[in-house]
Design a protein around this motif. Structure first.
Motif, PDB file in Angstrom:
ATOM      1  N   MET A   1     -56.879  59.746 101.210  1.00 65.29           N
ATOM      2  CA  MET A   1     -55.795  60.539 101.794  1.00 65.29           C
ATOM      3  C   MET A   1     -54.535  60.421 100.943  1.00 65.29           C
ATOM      4  N   THR A   2     -53.913  61.567 100.698  1.00 65.16           N
ATOM      5  CA  THR A   2     -52.669  61.570  99.923  1.00 65.16           C
ATOM      6  C   THR A   2     -51.531  62.211 100.707  1.00 65.16           C
ATOM      7  N   ARG A   3     -51.792  62.573 101.941  1.00 67.73           N
ATOM      8  CA  ARG A   3     -50.742  63.210 102.743  1.00 67.73           C
ATOM      9  C   ARG A   3     -49.597  62.240 103.006  1.00 67.73           C
ATOM     10  N   PRO A   4     -48.382  62.781 103.152  1.00 72.82           N
ATOM     11  CA  PRO A   4     -47.272  61.912 103.574  1.00 72.82           C
ATOM     12  C   PRO A   4     -47.557  61.376 104.968  1.00 72.82           C
ATOM     13  N   ILE A   5     -46.906  60.288 105.310  1.00 73.34           N
ATOM     14  CA  ILE A   5     -47.144  59.636 106.600  1.00 73.34           C
ATOM     15  C   ILE A   5     -45.885  59.667 107.453  1.00 73.34           C
ATOM     16  N   LEU A   6     -46.077  60.027 108.728  1.00 69.90           N
ATOM     17  CA  LEU A   6     -45.057  59.816 109.759  1.00 69.90           C
ATOM     18  C   LEU A   6     -45.488  58.595 110.548  1.00 69.90           C
ATOM     19  N   LEU A   7     -44.619  57.592 110.629  1.00 64.52           N
ATOM     20  CA  LEU A   7     -44.905  56.374 111.378  1.00 64.52           C
ATOM     21  C   LEU A   7     -44.216  56.462 112.735  1.00 64.52           C
ATOM     22  N   ILE A   8     -44.989  56.352 113.817  1.00 63.82           N
ATOM     23  CA  ILE A   8     -44.437  56.315 115.174  1.00 63.82           C
ATOM     24  C   ILE A   8     -44.597  54.899 115.694  1.00 63.82           C
ATOM     25  N   VAL A   9     -43.481  54.256 116.015  1.00 64.25           N
ATOM     26  CA  VAL A   9     -43.517  52.874 116.485  1.00 64.25           C
ATOM     27  C   VAL A   9     -43.422  52.840 118.004  1.00 64.25           C
ATOM     28  N   ASP A  10     -44.578  52.651 118.639  1.00 61.08           N
ATOM     29  CA  ASP A  10     -44.700  52.409 120.079  1.00 61.08           C
ATOM     30  C   ASP A  10     -44.246  53.609 120.921  1.00 61.08           C
TER      31      ASP A  10
ATOM     32  N   LYS B   1     -46.593  44.111 106.007  1.00 66.35           N
ATOM     33  CA  LYS B   1     -47.806  43.680 105.306  1.00 66.35           C
ATOM     34  C   LYS B   1     -48.967  44.633 105.557  1.00 66.35           C
ATOM     35  N   LEU B   2     -49.124  45.036 106.821  1.00 67.81           N
ATOM     36  CA  LEU B   2     -50.242  45.902 107.178  1.00 67.81           C
ATOM     37  C   LEU B   2     -50.116  47.294 106.563  1.00 67.81           C
ATOM     38  N   LEU B   3     -48.896  47.713 106.302  1.00 64.73           N
ATOM     39  CA  LEU B   3     -48.662  49.053 105.757  1.00 64.73           C
ATOM     40  C   LEU B   3     -48.363  49.034 104.258  1.00 64.73           C
ATOM     41  N   GLY B   4     -48.424  47.861 103.659  1.00 61.77           N
ATOM     42  CA  GLY B   4     -48.009  47.724 102.263  1.00 61.77           C
ATOM     43  C   GLY B   4     -48.723  48.656 101.313  1.00 61.77           C
ATOM     44  N   ASP B   5     -50.032  48.884 101.525  1.00 62.10           N
ATOM     45  CA  ASP B   5     -50.786  49.704 100.590  1.00 62.10           C
ATOM     46  C   ASP B   5     -50.482  51.195 100.727  1.00 62.10           C
ATOM     47  N   ARG B   6     -49.726  51.560 101.781  1.00 59.05           N
ATOM     48  CA  ARG B   6     -49.365  52.973 101.979  1.00 59.05           C
ATOM     49  C   ARG B   6     -47.857  53.196 101.925  1.00 59.05           C
ATOM     50  N   ARG B   7     -47.167  52.214 101.465  1.00 61.07           N
ATOM     51  CA  ARG B   7     -45.701  52.243 101.479  1.00 61.07           C
ATOM     52  C   ARG B   7     -45.126  53.514 100.841  1.00 61.07           C
ATOM     53  N   GLU B   8     -45.683  53.925  99.715  1.00 63.35           N
ATOM     54  CA  GLU B   8     -45.136  55.079  98.998  1.00 63.35           C
ATOM     55  C   GLU B   8     -45.351  56.388  99.739  1.00 63.35           C
ATOM     56  N   ARG B   9     -46.321  56.410 100.649  1.00 61.99           N
ATOM     57  CA  ARG B   9     -46.612  57.655 101.385  1.00 61.99           C
ATOM     58  C   ARG B   9     -45.832  57.769 102.684  1.00 61.99           C
ATOM     59  N   ILE B  10     -45.201  56.675 103.121  1.00 60.65           N
ATOM     60  CA  ILE B  10     -44.466  56.708 104.397  1.00 60.65           C
ATOM     61  C   ILE B  10     -43.114  57.378 104.153  1.00 60.65           C
ATOM     62  N   ARG B  11     -43.015  58.619 104.572  1.00 59.99           N
ATOM     63  CA  ARG B  11     -41.811  59.414 104.302  1.00 59.99           C
ATOM     64  C   ARG B  11     -40.857  59.483 105.491  1.00 59.99           C
ATOM     65  N   ALA B  12     -41.364  59.187 106.687  1.00 54.77           N
ATOM     66  CA  ALA B  12     -40.526  59.309 107.882  1.00 54.77           C
ATOM     67  C   ALA B  12     -41.044  58.376 108.955  1.00 54.77           C
TER      68      ALA B  12
ATOM     69  N   ARG C   1     -37.317  47.969 106.380  1.00 55.29           N
ATOM     70  CA  ARG C   1     -38.084  47.234 105.358  1.00 55.29           C
ATOM     71  C   ARG C   1     -38.918  48.191 104.503  1.00 55.29           C
ATOM     72  N   LEU C   2     -39.417  49.256 105.139  1.00 55.80           N
ATOM     73  CA  LEU C   2     -40.272  50.212 104.439  1.00 55.80           C
ATOM     74  C   LEU C   2     -39.479  51.255 103.666  1.00 55.80           C
ATOM     75  N   GLY C   3     -38.149  51.156 103.737  1.00 56.80           N
ATOM     76  CA  GLY C   3     -37.304  52.080 102.991  1.00 56.80           C
ATOM     77  C   GLY C   3     -37.166  53.448 103.632  1.00 56.80           C
ATOM     78  N   VAL C   4     -37.439  53.525 104.928  1.00 52.93           N
ATOM     79  CA  VAL C   4     -37.333  54.789 105.654  1.00 52.93           C
ATOM     80  C   VAL C   4     -35.980  54.856 106.348  1.00 52.93           C
ATOM     81  N   ARG C   5     -35.353  56.020 106.333  1.00 51.19           N
ATOM     82  CA  ARG C   5     -34.048  56.176 106.974  1.00 51.19           C
ATOM     83  C   ARG C   5     -34.159  55.914 108.474  1.00 51.19           C
ATOM     84  N   VAL C   6     -33.273  55.071 108.978  1.00 51.54           N
ATOM     85  CA  VAL C   6     -33.321  54.701 110.383  1.00 51.54           C
ATOM     86  C   VAL C   6     -31.942  54.225 110.813  1.00 51.54           C
ATOM     87  N   ASP C   7     -31.627  54.382 112.079  1.00 51.41           N
ATOM     88  CA  ASP C   7     -30.363  53.872 112.610  1.00 51.41           C
ATOM     89  C   ASP C   7     -30.369  52.343 112.599  1.00 51.41           C
TER      90      ASP C   7
END
Length: 441
Positions: free
Chosen positions: A1-10, A68-79, A97-103
């Protein structure tokens, strides 16, 4: 998979449809895969995300483990977005920590802990009071003796509540002459997580300052009277004068500053004085409001805030003009007429108690077909539960319904109260067999 990733936390389980809506927009508009982080995920969680990671946001090492769990996909996490109170601080730390814009993660604790928020207010109390924002006296308590001491200092009444619970769970209003031991017994289950007493805010009306980033609107909250001040409805648009709106917006923005909100969502609960010149923040939240408030905004203002949230997270948000209402709408909590054991399975197949109640209400006000309509309905739980006729928290209702009112022949607040009464009759008619009132209640 090469798609960008949206991470939803809880997220809270009652909002699963909203997460599905967010996922669909991320797929369709941004071509993104959705990764959901949640403790003890179920098949339902896996059905609304492309991948689910089992991790509890209340763990002390949540941000470190998530990185740590997301380290291998860090570059794909865009939001990334944080969609629960439990994750408001730890989720923001992970995204940072993942370099994503956040309040701000550092100020986010005030949007989770009612005690931390009151501490933040106390640090700038002079500033807030100069803006006519009341700062209630408060104290963390761990014993009946401490509760009694607070009662002596505030003989006019106070509120005792858990530090970090939603849906009005455990909130008890203590008035002069009330049994302090009984009040303490009601919050006893929450002592481990923390309990506070707060000076009673002397303002009757309550609203919420809602929005996303700089986009904002005011929602009117209708609450029950008495010992358990649970929410019975949320109404849009709020019926307020311009000076009242200015007061609410001033208090709401100051709450946002204290909890670090800037680009993300907010839902700040605020009480307003009778003259509309003073306000007090009940509690801030760095998430969309519950009770379908963003859905109300969609019906009333024609804007999909969930889509706007995802677009903003990807850095693609567009400017939105001032919101202008095209109708009015309300989310209404629907209860039972007597203390009883209740399950939706007891309702006759094909029965439509809310539809019946809406038709009865429309007839009461002489409304034409289509002026008052059902926009959404859901039972709060499919399980059999013991419900109180006088609800003690927002889980103590049978169902939740959303209605839209078009035209100006009546006020939706009056409609809400009539509808809730009509619902009780409609529900009783729809039940297969009456369930006896429980003894000892």
């Amino acid at each position: 998979m090469t798609r960008p990733i949206l991470l939803i936390v809880d997220y809270n389980l009652s909002r699963i449809d909203e997460v599905r809506h967010l996922r669909d927009h991320a797929h369709e508009q941004h071509g993104a895969a959705v990764v959901l982080i949640r403790a003890d995920p179920t098949e339902a969680d896996r059905s609304i995300a492309d991948e689910v990671i089992d991790l509890d946001p209340l763990r002390d090492d949540f941000a470190e483990m998530g990185e740590k769990l997301l380290g291998d996909r860090r570059e794909r996490i865009r939001a990334g977005i944080v969609f629960s109170d439990n994750a408001v601080r730890s989720g923001a730390e992970l995204l940072e920590r993942l370099g994503v814009r956040v309040d701000s993660p550092r100020l986010a604790e005030g949007a989770f802990s009612k005690y931390r928020y009151r501490l933040a207010e106390a640090h700038v109390s002079e500033l807030l009071e100069a803006q006519r924002v009341m700062v209630p006296a408060f104290a963390e308590i761990a014993s009946l003796g401490q509760l009694r001491a607070f009662a002596r200092e505030h003989p006019g009444g106070f509120v005792v509540k858990p530090v970090a619970e939603g849906n009005n769970r455990g909130v008890v209003v203590v008035r002069p002459g009330d049994d302090l031991m009984a009040a303490f017994a009601e919050v006893l289950p929450y002592l481990e997580g923390g309990v506070i007493c707060e000076e009673l805010i002397p303002y009757r009306r309550e609203y919420s300052f809602d929005g996303l980033g700089s986009l904002e609107f005011v929602t009117e909250k209708l609450s029950a009277d008495g010992r358990y001040p649970v929410e019975i409805a949320q109404v849009l648009p709020a019926r307020i004068e311009e000076h009242e709106r200015a007061t609410l917006e001033r208090a709401g923005r100051q709450a946002n500053w204290l909890v670090g909100q800037c680009d993300g969502p907010f839902h700040n609960e605020i009480k307003l004085s009778d003259d509309g010149l003073r306000a007090a923040v009940v509690e801030p939240n760095r998430r969309p409001g519950g009770m379908r408030i963003w859905s109300l905004a969609h019906w009333v203002y024609g804007i999909d805030l969930h889509h706007h949230w995802i677009d903003t997270a990807f850095g693609a948000g567009t400017e939105v003009e001032r919101l202008v209402p095209g109708c009015s709408a309300a989310t209404v909590m629907l209860g039972v007429g007597t203390d009883r054991s209740f399950s939706p399975a007891g309702v006759t197949a094909g029965a439509d108690p809310l539809g019946d109640a809406v038709r009865a209400t429309a007839g009461r006000f002489g409304l034409a077909d289509g002026e008052l309509t059902v926009a959404d309905f859901s039972w709060l739980s499919p399980e059999r539960r013991d419900l109180h006729a006088v609800a003690r928290d927002n889980a103590d209702f049978a169902a939740q319904g959303c209605v839209v009112l078009r035209g100006d022949r009546t006020d939706i607040r009056t409609v809400v109260h009539t509808l809730r009464e009509a619902w009780l009759d409609a529900l009783d008619r729809a039940l297969l067999l009456p369930t006896p009132v429980r003894k000892g209640r």
